[in-house]
Each structure stands twice: as structure tokens, then as C-alpha cells.
Design a protein around this motif. Structure first.
Motif, PDB file in Angstrom:
ATOM      1  N   LYS A   1     -16.336  45.176 -20.142  1.00 53.77           N
ATOM      2  CA  LYS A   1     -16.928  46.202 -20.995  1.00 53.77           C
ATOM      3  C   LYS A   1     -18.444  46.117 -20.926  1.00 53.77           C
TER       4      LYS A   1
ATOM      5  N   TYR B   1     -18.409  51.182 -23.104  1.00 53.19           N
ATOM      6  CA  TYR B   1     -17.606  51.822 -22.058  1.00 53.19           C
ATOM      7  C   TYR B   1     -16.682  50.765 -21.460  1.00 53.19           C
ATOM      8  N   GLN B   2     -15.389  51.117 -21.396  1.00 52.62           N
ATOM      9  CA  GLN B   2     -14.384  50.197 -20.863  1.00 52.62           C
ATOM     10  C   GLN B   2     -13.334  51.007 -20.111  1.00 52.62           C
ATOM     11  N   ASP B   3     -13.020  50.613 -18.893  1.00 53.80           N
ATOM     12  CA  ASP B   3     -12.023  51.315 -18.084  1.00 53.80           C
ATOM     13  C   ASP B   3     -10.688  50.591 -18.212  1.00 53.80           C
TER      14      ASP B   3
ATOM     15  N   THR C   1     -10.533  55.715 -19.203  1.00 55.11           N
ATOM     16  CA  THR C   1     -11.751  55.108 -19.708  1.00 55.11           C
ATOM     17  C   THR C   1     -11.841  55.309 -21.222  1.00 55.11           C
TER      18      THR C   1
ATOM     19  N   SER D   1     -14.500  55.309 -24.367  1.00 51.00           N
ATOM     20  CA  SER D   1     -15.863  55.313 -24.890  1.00 51.00           C
ATOM     21  C   SER D   1     -15.812  55.014 -26.383  1.00 51.00           C
TER      22      SER D   1
END
Length: 505
Positions: free
Chosen positions: A361, A382-384, A411, A413
Motif C-alpha cells: 500500500k 492506494y492498494q491493488d 484497486t 482507494s
């Protein structure tokens, strides 16, 4: 005495009720926990620092402290869940208290007036980043019974291994099926459905691979109760430094501990339209998960001027090593069930060892500090989630599930906004939090929205803080992974009340 079976390498985990996308999501998200000040301001501390729980966002934050500090916080967790299953409404609540944060920081200031490196901070902090305690009750009427669950697993499995051998106990046969012939969890479910008389083979021959429901019905009354306890805690070891008057850099090593206990109790009753008899099934599933994890994080904070600060941080993936202890219990009054059948004590335990890698992240932050009057702060994360993995990836069952994860998740947000206004010794605080659904389609789990507020009083060398934090999220709940395809709609409202004490030294 309980009987155990260990699955080394997870060759039998295909279609298991554990080790799937739900586990990945459970351990990839961190709820807003931490100190009372941190919670009251929505956790928007990425460019502020100056709070031990801020290390969860940006490890450079400990270098903002001017002196040593000790902090402890306790939280009362209140969960309220409204469920809607085919028009039947139920409500459930859960309430518990826990010490959710404790830590300290030591500051070592440079004695060289010409050095650009002004100080070094060393900090340790314990945070409960996720409290799992919950109790959910869902009930209603539908046209999909538990027979569909067992039929989905039994399709394609030969009848012969589902039969008991001479003098074989039901529990021993259940464990043997999980470990032999490559049947695994699917074979165990087919075995339970057959032995309780819920499903029957099309023909009574050993090589039969098709089955049918042993009851006809127009509707089924269902009651599903879920009791969960446990936590995901993070112990952080942190070091940070100040360079010049405007730059802060830091790094942390994070050590996680997982404890997760979940008991699902499912009961159904229906009237067989052929015999007009009342048929009942009780089906329990107990999951106990224990494990540890590790991650690291890096961050920096810059003062652009006397007012504006910027922050940036990176948290690596977290690598978990987990062990599931999974047991089942079932009973029915179906006519073809053996009179001697007894499998309702959760005494036969399957043990699964596996790993999860959660996605990394990144967080960007900006804040405005208005001297001693107050501040405003905004964090964007932001993390996928599609990069999450069950491991070992060489396992065929995990390979299929990881493909499903990468296609289903997207993703995420997140936005956190916080503010503080000081009136002499009193600080008034408020915050807002938004987190996007991890699912690409936005289904299954909805967006999370939260508001928070609080007050603090500064005694000089110490401070007392109070915070109230409320989040709301809609979730679709399926009773089982397959068979009963109509979900209940859950509205989860979590309200945390936290009190914290901080001592400067």
C-alpha cells in the motif's frame, strides 16, 4: 478425545470453506484502530506524525516528537448488524472492551550543533489493527435448502468411498476421505450429505457418480448464526530521524499476530411434500485460525513552510503463515440416516497450513498546521487487492483461487480527513473516512464510510483523550460457498469509544 488430520501442502484444499478469497480480504484490511487522538481525527496522520498510532501510516512520524512519550488506549467495541434475508429482518449486537494500543518512543537529540541530523527516534508500539469480535443472526424462508450444498460437492464423486466399511466409525471415515483418493474437502461434504440421508445415489453401485435430493419441498425455513472472536495485532519496531529543520525519514518492522475463531450454526426445517413429514437439519462449522505475519514500511515527511507539510509512505506486502483448525458437526431426521449416526460434537479436526501475501500500500498526505491553534490533514491511500495471493502458488487449488481473486478484486482507494482545534488546554477533533469496495464490481462488500470525533485535555506533562468512531458498510452474506445462492444483505454499523492516556518524559 478429539481426532486430527493434517493436510501437508494443502493438496486437499480445493473448494474448502477456508483458504479462499474471504481469508485474503479478512487479513488484507486494517480497520481504524489506534490511540484516541488518532481515531478522533479519522487516522489522517500521514504528514503529521506526533502520535504512536501514526506509525501505521508513516514511520517517519516518530521523529516529529520532541521528547520521550508513553501512550496507552482502551476501546469499547459495539457492533450492530441488521440482516435482510428474503424480506425477513433480524438484528444482532456485540459489545466488548480491549486494550487496543500501547507504546512508547525515545528521542535522542544530536549534541553536535553543526550536524544536519537533528535527532534519532526509537519507538515500539502495539496496535490492534482489526478486532474480529462479532455476532450475526440471519433467518428467513427460501426455496434453496442444504441439499443443494451437498449435491454440488457430491457430483462426480464415486459412491464407494462414501460408504462405511465394516466396524468403521463415522469420524474415522470422515478424516480418511479428506486425506485419501484426492477427495479432500469436497469428498468430506459428499460423505456427510450421504450419511445423513440428505442426498442419495442415482443407482446403488460403487462407481455411481450422480446423486439426487432425498426430499421434495416448496420452501425451507433457515436460521443462520455466526459467532466470531479474535484479532489481528501489529507490533511495530520503528526508527526515524530528522534532517535539518524540514525533513523526517523513518522505517518500521511490523510483526502481526492472528487469532480468529468462527462458529457458523445453520438450522433448517421443511415439510416433505411427498410424505408430509417435517425434516430438519443442523449443520455446524467451526474454524480456528492462528498465525503470524511480517511487513516493513518506509516513509518521509517534509515541511514546505511553517504551515504546509507533505508525507509519503510505502507499506510492503504482509506475509502471513497461518494454520486453520476446521471441524464440522451435522445431524438430521431424514429417514435414510443410520440410527447409530453421531457426528455433532465437532471432535474431528482438519488442520491446514498455508500462507497469504496481502498487497502493498502507498499513501500520500498533506496537512496544514496553524501554529498552536489547530490543524487540518488529508491522507490518500492506494492498494491493488488483485495482487493478493494464497500460497504456495504451486498448489493447483490455490492457483484457481488466485485467478479468481485477481479477476474479482480491484484497486482500493481510501481517503482520511481530520482536523483539530485547540482552545488553551482543550483540543476538539473530528474526522471522516472513506474506503472503496475491494471488489471490482462493487458487489459482495460495499464502500465503507466513517465519521469520528473527540476531545482531549492537556495537563502539561500528560494528556487524556476521548474519541468516538462510527463506520457503516453493507455486505452480502452467503450461508455457504455453494448450493444456497441467495445472500442476506447485512448492514454493519461499528461504533468504537476509545479513551487514551499519554505521558511525556
Amino acid at each position: 478425545m478429539k481426532r486430527y488430520l493434517t493436510f501437508i501442502g494443502l493438496f486437499a484444499c480445493v473448494m474448502a470453506s477456508a483458504q479462499n478469497i474471504n481469508d485474503v480480504l479478512r487479513y488484507s484490511t486494517e480497520n481504524l484502530q489506534g490511540s484516541a487522538r488518532f481515531q478522533a481525527m479519522g487516522g489522517a496522520f500521514g504528514s503529521l506524525g506526533g502520535d504512536l498510532s501514526a506509525l501505521n501510516i508513516n514511520p517517519a512520524g516518530s521523529a516529529v516528537f520532541n521528547n520521550g512519550l508513553f501512550s496507552i488506549s482502551g476501546t469499547n467495541y459495539h457492533r450492530n448488524t441488521d440482516s435482510d434475508y428474503n424480506g425477513t429482518l433480524r438484528n444482532s449486537t456485540d459489545n466488548n472492551f480491549d486494550i487496543n494500543q500501547v507504546g512508547g518512543v525515545f528521542i535522542f537529540k544530536s549534541t553536535d550543533p553543526d550536524s544536519k541530523w537533528k535527532k534519532l527516534s526509537l519507538a515500539v508500539n502495539y496496535d490492534v489493527v482489526q478486532n474480529f469480535d462479532d455476532r450475526i443472526v440471519t433467518s428467513g424462508r427460501s426455496n434453496e435448502g442444504i441439499d443443494n450444498y451437498f449435491l454440488d460437492f457430491a457430483d462426480g464423486i464415486e459412491l464407494q468411498p462414501l460408504k462405511l466399511r465394516d466396524n468403521e466409525r463415522i469420524g474415522d471415515a470422515y478424516l480418511d476421505i479428506g486425506a485419501t483418493n484426492g477427495l479432500g474437502f469436497a469428498g468430506q461434504q459428499a460423505f456427510l450429505g450421504f450419511q445423513t440421508g440428505i442426498i442419495e445415489p442415482t443407482v446403488d453401485e460403487d462407481d455411481n457418480t450422480s446423486y439426487f435430493s432425498n426430499v421434495n419441498y416448496q420452501g425451507v425455513d433457515q436460521d443462520f448464526r455466526q459467532n466470531i472472536s479474535g484479532y489481528n495485532s501489529k507490533f511495530t519496531v520503528n526508527a526515524a530521524t530528522q534532517y535539518g529543520d524540514n525533513f523526517y525519514f523513518g522505517a518500521s518492522l511490523n510483526f502481526h499476530t492472528i487469532q480468529y475463531d468462527r462458529l457458523n450454526r445453520y438450522d433448517e426445517s421443511l415439510t416433505d411434500t411427498d410424505s408430509q413429514e417435517l425434516r430438519t437439519v443442523a449443520f455446524d462449522n467451526l474454524l480456528v485460525t492462528e498465525g503470524t505475519g511480517f511487513s516493513l514500511s518506509l516513509g518521509a515527511i517534509a515541511k514546505l513552510n511553517d504551515v504546509i507539510r507533505l508525507g509519503a509512505s510505502y507499506q510492503s506486502p504482509t506475509w502471513y503463515r497461518l494454520t486453520d483448525n476446521f471441524s464440522q458437526g451435522i445431524d438430521s431426521n431424514y429417514p435414510l440416516k443410520e440410527d447409530s449416526f453421531n457426528f455433532f460434537d465437532l471432535n474431528y479436526v482438519n488442520i491446514f497450513d498455508y500462507q497469504i501475501k496481502t498487497p502493498g500500500k502507498i499513501t500520500g498526505s498533506v496537512s496544514a498546521v496553524f501554529g498552536k491553534s489547530g490543524l487540518l490533514s488529508v491522507d490518500y491511500g492506494y492498494q491493488d487487492m488483485s495482487n493478493a495471493e494464497l500460497r504456495p502458488t504451486s498448489d493447483s487449488g490455490f492457483a484457481d483461487e488466485n485467478t479468481f481473486i485477481s479477476e474479482s478484486l480491484g484497486t482500493v482507494s481510501s481517503i482520511r480527513v481530520g482536523g483539530e482545534y485547540r482552545i488553551q488546554r482543550v483540543s476538539l477533533r473530528a474526522g471522516y473516512r472513506y474506503e472503496q469496495s475491494p471488489y471490482e464490481s462493487g458487489n459482495i462488500v460495499g464502500d465503507l464510510n466513517g465519521i469520528s470525533g473527540g476531545v482531549g485535555y492537556n495537563f502539561g506533562r500528560s494528556r487524556l483523550d476521548l474519541a468516538v468512531n462510527r463506520t457503516e458498510q453493507d455486505v452480502l452474506q452467503y450461508f455457504f460457498d455453494t448450493g444456497i445462492n441467495t445472500p442476506a444483505l447485512l448492514n454493519n454499523v461499528n461504533t468504537n469509544v476509545t479513551i487514551g492516556y499519554t505521558l511525556n518524559f
